[in-house]
Enzyme design. Structure first.
Site, mmCIF file in Angstrom:
data_model
loop_
_atom_site.group_PDB
_atom_site.id
_atom_site.type_symbol
_atom_site.label_atom_id
_atom_site.label_comp_id
_atom_site.label_asym_id
_atom_site.label_seq_id
_atom_site.Cartn_x
_atom_site.Cartn_y
_atom_site.Cartn_z
ATOM 1 N N GLU A 57 109.529 -38.430 42.051
ATOM 2 C CA GLU A 57 108.184 -38.210 42.579
ATOM 3 C C GLU A 57 107.248 -37.598 41.543
ATOM 4 O O GLU A 57 106.061 -37.973 41.464
ATOM 5 C CB GLU A 57 108.246 -37.333 43.831
ATOM 6 C CG GLU A 57 108.804 -38.019 45.056
ATOM 7 C CD GLU A 57 110.322 -38.107 45.078
ATOM 8 O OE1 GLU A 57 110.869 -38.847 45.931
ATOM 9 O OE2 GLU A 57 110.965 -37.444 44.234
ATOM 10 N N HIS A 116 112.880 -34.985 56.642
ATOM 11 C CA HIS A 116 112.086 -36.196 56.873
ATOM 12 C C HIS A 116 111.100 -36.003 58.021
ATOM 13 O O HIS A 116 110.738 -36.962 58.703
ATOM 14 C CB HIS A 116 112.999 -37.394 57.183
ATOM 15 C CG HIS A 116 113.890 -37.789 56.052
ATOM 16 N ND1 HIS A 116 115.070 -37.151 55.789
ATOM 17 C CD2 HIS A 116 113.757 -38.745 55.100
ATOM 18 C CE1 HIS A 116 115.646 -37.706 54.726
ATOM 19 N NE2 HIS A 116 114.870 -38.671 54.291
#
Length: 325
Positions: A60, A130
């Site tokens: 990321e 998540h």
């Protein structure tokens, strides 16, 4: 007008932006090969080639560093972080580079063409890695715009505006309603203004303020309240930064009460910033303390997700308490 779900509206917006401007580039983890984990970028690689829609390594920090470099050279990158929970490895690149690029150079160069898309929030049994809602972390950073749509029509218009905005934008997508939220969306190109809240329903007794998937909760709570004779005004904030103080303050001056709800934890959540600002603007108009209905100050649980989420019942209970204060 065409019926779309929220995912299809996002895909349609990306398609329009890429067709209009060959500098628009989409990339992220699995974005090119099969349209990403939620299929938001399906078929874009087929239409625009591997040079403009492609997979990245699972890094990321690298995704956003690469996006910053592209934007600094005049490209219009739309970078996807697969889940908002995994935006934190890129935190330094976003808050120390993306947000400050223009300022530190005296506007000699900038990364204003950058858009970061990422699905946020709970409701999918995703557990603690998540399901998070990290919008408040980035709202603390001058130089970023933060946008959260509530339905397909809003998603398309706001995403097109975000891609074309001359500032870096983080576009949080409520994944719980990716396929559940369905509505009529214009086929043509259109934009909705960033930084402007929308009064979704007018009322006289209390203002209910939310964004993203929580708009469904306040709508359900408002319907319950109507059966009790309580008139609720509903506002979708839409843009967290910069947020529309004037619209919210005008509503609270009319109703005398405010309830804010978000999925993120209570402490340091963006509702606290809104509450502080609104009491400054509307103190003499308030009939009860500003209420917050939020997630809990715990890591996001899997087994107890229903207890964690601020649902319509919690919102209803809090708004009735506010009205009867």
């Amino acid at each position: 007008m065409v019926k779309m779900n929220l995912l299809q509206a996002i895909n349609n917006a990306l398609d329009i932006a890429m067709a209009e401007n060959d500098r628009v580039i989409c990339f992220g983890e699995d974005v090119g090969s099969f349209g990403g984990v939620f299929r938001a970028t399906s078929h874009l690689q087929e239409r625009y080639g591997r040079e403009r829609c492609f997979n990245t390594p699972l890094v990321e920090q690298g995704i956003i560093g690469f996006a910053n470099g592209l934007a600094a050279q005049g490209s219009v990158p739309v970078a996807e972080i697969q889940f908002a929970d995994y935006i934190f490895p890129a935190f330094d690149q976003i808050v120390n580079e993306s947000a400050k690029f223009r300022y530190r150079s005296g506007n000699l160069f900038n990364v204003g063409g950058l858009t970061i898309r990422t699905p946020y929030g709970g409701g999918i049994a995703g557990g603690l890695y998540h399901s998070q809602s990290p919008e408040a972390y980035f709202a603390h950073t001058p130089g970023l715009k933060i946008v959260v749509p509530r339905n397909p029509h809003q998603a398309k218009g706001l995403l097109l505006a975000a891609i074309r905005d001359p500032n870096p934008v983080i576009f949080f997508e409520p994944k719980r309603i990716y396929r559940a939220s369905v509505g009529l969306v214009p086929e043509e190109d259109y934009q909705l203004p960033l930084g402007v809240a929308e009064v979704v329903r007018e009322g006289s007794d209390i203002t209910l303020l939310a964004w993203g998937a929580q708009m469904e909760m306040v709508e359900k709570a408002a319907e319950m309240a109507e059966h009790q004779g309580v008139s609720c005004e509903l506002i979708d904030l839409r843009t967290i930064a910069p947020w529309d103080v004037e619209t919210v303050a005008a509503s609270v001056k009319k109703t005398g009460r405010l309830l804010i709800t978000h999925e993120a934890p209570l402490t340091g959540g963006f509702a606290g910033e809104i509450a502080a600002t609104i009491q400054q603007h509307c103190f003499l108009h308030l009939e009860s303390p500003i209420a917050r209905v939020t997630g809990l100050d715990t890591p996001y649980p899997l087994a107890h997700e229903k207890e964690y989420l601020p649902d319509h019942l919690k919102v209803f209970e809090a708004l009735m308490a506010s009205v009867h204060f």
